[in-house]
Write a protein that holds these residues in place. Structure first.
Motif, PDB file in Angstrom:
ATOM      1  N   GLU A   1      33.976  13.426  -2.999  1.00  0.00           N
ATOM      2  CA  GLU A   1      34.593  12.085  -3.111  1.00  0.00           C
ATOM      3  C   GLU A   1      35.964  12.124  -3.661  1.00  0.00           C
ATOM      4  O   GLU A   1      36.893  11.378  -3.332  1.00  0.00           O
ATOM      5  N   VAL A   2      36.412  13.191  -4.180  1.00  0.00           N
ATOM      6  CA  VAL A   2      37.464  13.305  -4.957  1.00  0.00           C
ATOM      7  C   VAL A   2      38.297  14.545  -4.587  1.00  0.00           C
ATOM      8  O   VAL A   2      39.445  14.716  -5.073  1.00  0.00           O
ATOM      9  N   GLU A   3      37.852  15.523  -3.719  1.00  0.00           N
ATOM     10  CA  GLU A   3      38.379  16.641  -3.448  1.00  0.00           C
ATOM     11  C   GLU A   3      39.791  16.466  -2.893  1.00  0.00           C
ATOM     12  O   GLU A   3      40.633  17.383  -3.184  1.00  0.00           O
TER      13      GLU A   3
ATOM     14  N   THR B   1      46.149  15.733 -10.224  1.00  0.00           N
ATOM     15  CA  THR B   1      44.762  15.587 -10.705  1.00  0.00           C
ATOM     16  C   THR B   1      44.332  16.941 -11.144  1.00  0.00           C
ATOM     17  O   THR B   1      44.195  17.898 -10.291  1.00  0.00           O
ATOM     18  N   PRO B   2      43.778  17.127 -12.463  1.00  0.00           N
ATOM     19  CA  PRO B   2      43.116  18.550 -12.661  1.00  0.00           C
ATOM     20  C   PRO B   2      41.835  18.899 -12.144  1.00  0.00           C
ATOM     21  O   PRO B   2      41.236  17.879 -11.652  1.00  0.00           O
ATOM     22  N   ASP B   3      41.695  19.870 -11.877  1.00  0.00           N
ATOM     23  CA  ASP B   3      40.453  20.555 -11.077  1.00  0.00           C
ATOM     24  C   ASP B   3      39.385  20.466 -11.981  1.00  0.00           C
ATOM     25  O   ASP B   3      39.320  21.368 -13.204  1.00  0.00           O
ATOM     26  N   PRO B   4      38.140  19.796 -12.120  1.00  0.00           N
ATOM     27  CA  PRO B   4      37.260  19.867 -13.138  1.00  0.00           C
ATOM     28  C   PRO B   4      36.500  21.179 -13.097  1.00  0.00           C
ATOM     29  O   PRO B   4      36.108  21.503 -14.320  1.00  0.00           O
TER      30      PRO B   4
ATOM     31  N   TYR C   1      47.120   4.602 -11.260  1.00  0.00           N
ATOM     32  CA  TYR C   1      46.952   5.816 -10.211  1.00  0.00           C
ATOM     33  C   TYR C   1      47.480   5.309  -8.768  1.00  0.00           C
ATOM     34  O   TYR C   1      47.943   5.869  -8.016  1.00  0.00           O
ATOM     35  N   LYS C   2      46.346   4.225  -8.448  1.00  0.00           N
ATOM     36  CA  LYS C   2      46.942   3.415  -7.089  1.00  0.00           C
ATOM     37  C   LYS C   2      48.383   3.264  -6.704  1.00  0.00           C
ATOM     38  O   LYS C   2      48.921   3.785  -5.735  1.00  0.00           O
ATOM     39  N   ALA C   3      48.995   2.640  -7.547  1.00  0.00           N
ATOM     40  CA  ALA C   3      50.491   2.328  -7.497  1.00  0.00           C
ATOM     41  C   ALA C   3      51.284   3.680  -7.359  1.00  0.00           C
ATOM     42  O   ALA C   3      52.050   3.934  -6.432  1.00  0.00           O
TER      43      ALA C   3
ATOM     44  N   ARG D   1      32.771  15.032 -15.100  1.00  0.00           N
ATOM     45  CA  ARG D   1      34.154  15.289 -15.141  1.00  0.00           C
ATOM     46  C   ARG D   1      34.618  14.583 -13.759  1.00  0.00           C
ATOM     47  O   ARG D   1      35.791  14.098 -13.682  1.00  0.00           O
ATOM     48  N   PHE D   2      33.977  14.845 -12.544  1.00  0.00           N
ATOM     49  CA  PHE D   2      34.225  14.153 -11.576  1.00  0.00           C
ATOM     50  C   PHE D   2      34.306  12.702 -11.602  1.00  0.00           C
ATOM     51  O   PHE D   2      35.130  12.032 -10.936  1.00  0.00           O
ATOM     52  N   ASN D   3      33.273  12.111 -12.281  1.00  0.00           N
ATOM     53  CA  ASN D   3      33.165  10.727 -12.356  1.00  0.00           C
ATOM     54  C   ASN D   3      34.403  10.308 -13.307  1.00  0.00           C
ATOM     55  O   ASN D   3      34.974   9.294 -12.777  1.00  0.00           O
ATOM     56  N   LEU D   4      34.862  11.082 -14.025  1.00  0.00           N
ATOM     57  CA  LEU D   4      36.059  10.536 -14.912  1.00  0.00           C
ATOM     58  C   LEU D   4      37.054  10.316 -14.068  1.00  0.00           C
ATOM     59  O   LEU D   4      37.991   9.328 -13.997  1.00  0.00           O
ATOM     60  N   ILE D   5      37.323  11.499 -13.085  1.00  0.00           N
ATOM     61  CA  ILE D   5      38.674  11.372 -12.179  1.00  0.00           C
ATOM     62  C   ILE D   5      38.351  10.382 -11.342  1.00  0.00           C
ATOM     63  O   ILE D   5      39.240   9.431 -11.037  1.00  0.00           O
ATOM     64  N   SER D   6      37.135  10.193 -10.408  1.00  0.00           N
ATOM     65  CA  SER D   6      36.946   8.932  -9.522  1.00  0.00           C
ATOM     66  C   SER D   6      37.249   7.626 -10.440  1.00  0.00           C
ATOM     67  O   SER D   6      37.783   6.983  -9.793  1.00  0.00           O
TER      68      SER D   6
END
Length: 111
Positions: free
Chosen positions: A10-12, A74-77, A55-57, A42-47
Protein backbone atom coordinates in the motif's frame (compact mmCIF):
# COMPACT_ATOMS: atom_id res chain seq x y z
CA UNK A 1 -3.99 -6.09 7.90
CA UNK A 2 -2.25 -9.13 9.35
CA UNK A 3 0.36 -9.42 6.62
CA UNK A 4 3.05 -6.73 6.63
CA UNK A 5 3.74 -7.29 2.93
CA UNK A 6 0.12 -6.33 2.16
CA UNK A 7 0.55 -3.12 4.13
CA UNK A 8 3.94 -2.66 2.53
CA UNK A 9 2.37 -2.82 -0.93
CA UNK A 10 0.00 0.00 0.00
CA UNK A 11 2.81 2.43 0.77
CA UNK A 12 5.65 1.06 -1.36
CA UNK A 13 5.50 3.95 -3.82
CA UNK A 14 6.17 6.43 -1.05
CA UNK A 15 9.28 4.91 0.52
CA UNK A 16 12.52 6.76 -0.08
CA UNK A 17 14.42 5.59 -3.13
CA UNK A 18 17.67 5.31 -1.19
CA UNK A 19 16.09 3.22 1.58
CA UNK A 20 17.74 0.08 0.23
CA UNK A 21 21.11 1.61 1.12
CA UNK A 22 20.08 2.34 4.71
CA UNK A 23 21.52 0.32 7.61
CA UNK A 24 19.64 -2.88 8.29
CA UNK A 25 19.52 -5.43 11.06
CA UNK A 26 17.67 -8.74 11.38
CA UNK A 27 16.07 -7.29 14.53
CA UNK A 28 13.96 -5.01 12.36
CA UNK A 29 13.31 -7.26 9.38
CA UNK A 30 9.83 -8.41 10.37
CA UNK A 31 10.75 -12.02 11.10
CA UNK A 32 8.67 -13.65 13.78
CA UNK A 33 5.51 -12.35 15.40
CA UNK A 34 7.17 -9.40 17.16
CA UNK A 35 9.03 -8.26 14.06
CA UNK A 36 5.89 -8.53 11.93
CA UNK A 37 3.93 -6.56 14.51
CA UNK A 38 6.65 -3.88 14.57
CA UNK A 39 6.66 -3.53 10.78
CA UNK A 40 2.87 -3.48 10.59
CA UNK A 41 2.76 -0.62 13.12
CA UNK A 42 5.41 1.30 11.19
CA UNK A 43 3.66 0.90 7.82
CA UNK A 44 0.33 1.83 9.40
CA UNK A 45 1.87 5.02 10.78
CA UNK A 46 3.10 5.95 7.31
CA UNK A 47 -0.30 5.17 5.77
CA UNK A 48 -2.04 7.30 8.38
CA UNK A 49 0.22 10.29 7.76
CA UNK A 50 -0.11 9.99 3.99
CA UNK A 51 -3.84 10.62 4.45
CA UNK A 52 -3.22 13.94 6.20
CA UNK A 53 -3.83 17.19 4.29
CA UNK A 54 -0.25 18.43 4.58
CA UNK A 55 1.12 15.27 2.97
CA UNK A 56 -1.48 15.31 0.20
CA UNK A 57 -0.78 18.96 -0.57
CA UNK A 58 2.97 18.44 -0.59
CA UNK A 59 2.75 15.27 -2.69
CA UNK A 60 0.42 16.93 -5.21
CA UNK A 61 2.89 19.74 -5.73
CA UNK A 62 6.06 17.63 -5.49
CA UNK A 63 5.49 14.05 -6.68
CA UNK A 64 7.98 11.63 -5.13
CA UNK A 65 9.88 10.90 -8.34
CA UNK A 66 10.51 14.63 -8.89
CA UNK A 67 11.57 15.63 -5.39
CA UNK A 68 14.90 17.28 -4.87
CA UNK A 69 17.47 16.72 -2.18
CA UNK A 70 16.33 18.28 1.07
CA UNK A 71 12.63 17.72 0.44
CA UNK A 72 10.81 15.24 2.71
CA UNK A 73 11.06 11.58 1.70
CA UNK A 74 9.15 8.81 3.42
CA UNK A 75 11.41 6.74 5.69
CA UNK A 76 11.63 3.02 4.99
CA UNK A 77 10.22 1.15 8.01
CA UNK A 78 12.50 -1.82 7.28
CA UNK A 79 15.68 0.25 7.35
CA UNK A 80 15.73 1.12 11.07
CA UNK A 81 16.72 -1.72 13.38
CA UNK A 82 15.90 -0.01 16.66
CA UNK A 83 12.70 1.58 17.89
CA UNK A 84 14.55 4.79 18.74
CA UNK A 85 16.07 5.08 15.26
CA UNK A 86 12.68 4.51 13.64
CA UNK A 87 10.90 7.00 15.89
CA UNK A 88 13.57 9.63 15.22
CA UNK A 89 13.31 9.14 11.44
CA UNK A 90 9.49 9.13 11.49
CA UNK A 91 9.34 12.26 13.65
CA UNK A 92 11.79 14.08 11.36
CA UNK A 93 9.69 13.10 8.32
CA UNK A 94 6.48 14.36 9.94
CA UNK A 95 8.12 17.62 11.02
CA UNK A 96 9.68 18.13 7.58
CA UNK A 97 6.23 17.63 6.00
CA UNK A 98 4.69 20.22 8.33
CA UNK A 99 7.43 22.74 7.57
CA UNK A 100 7.30 22.01 3.83
CA UNK A 101 3.52 22.25 3.61
CA UNK A 102 3.57 25.60 5.42
CA UNK A 103 6.43 26.98 3.37
CA UNK A 104 5.90 25.40 -0.03
CA UNK A 105 6.82 28.69 -1.66
CA UNK A 106 10.40 28.01 -0.53
CA UNK A 107 10.65 25.00 -2.88
CA UNK A 108 10.86 25.60 -6.63
CA UNK A 109 8.08 24.19 -8.76
CA UNK A 110 8.86 20.84 -10.39
CA UNK A 111 8.55 20.69 -14.15
Amino acid sequence: VDNPTAVEAEVEGGVAADAADAPFSPEGDGEGPEGEKRLRKRFNLISMHKERPEYKAFNARFPRHLRQEGQPMTPDPRAYPSKRQWETAAQKWREDLRVASCGMAEFPEVA
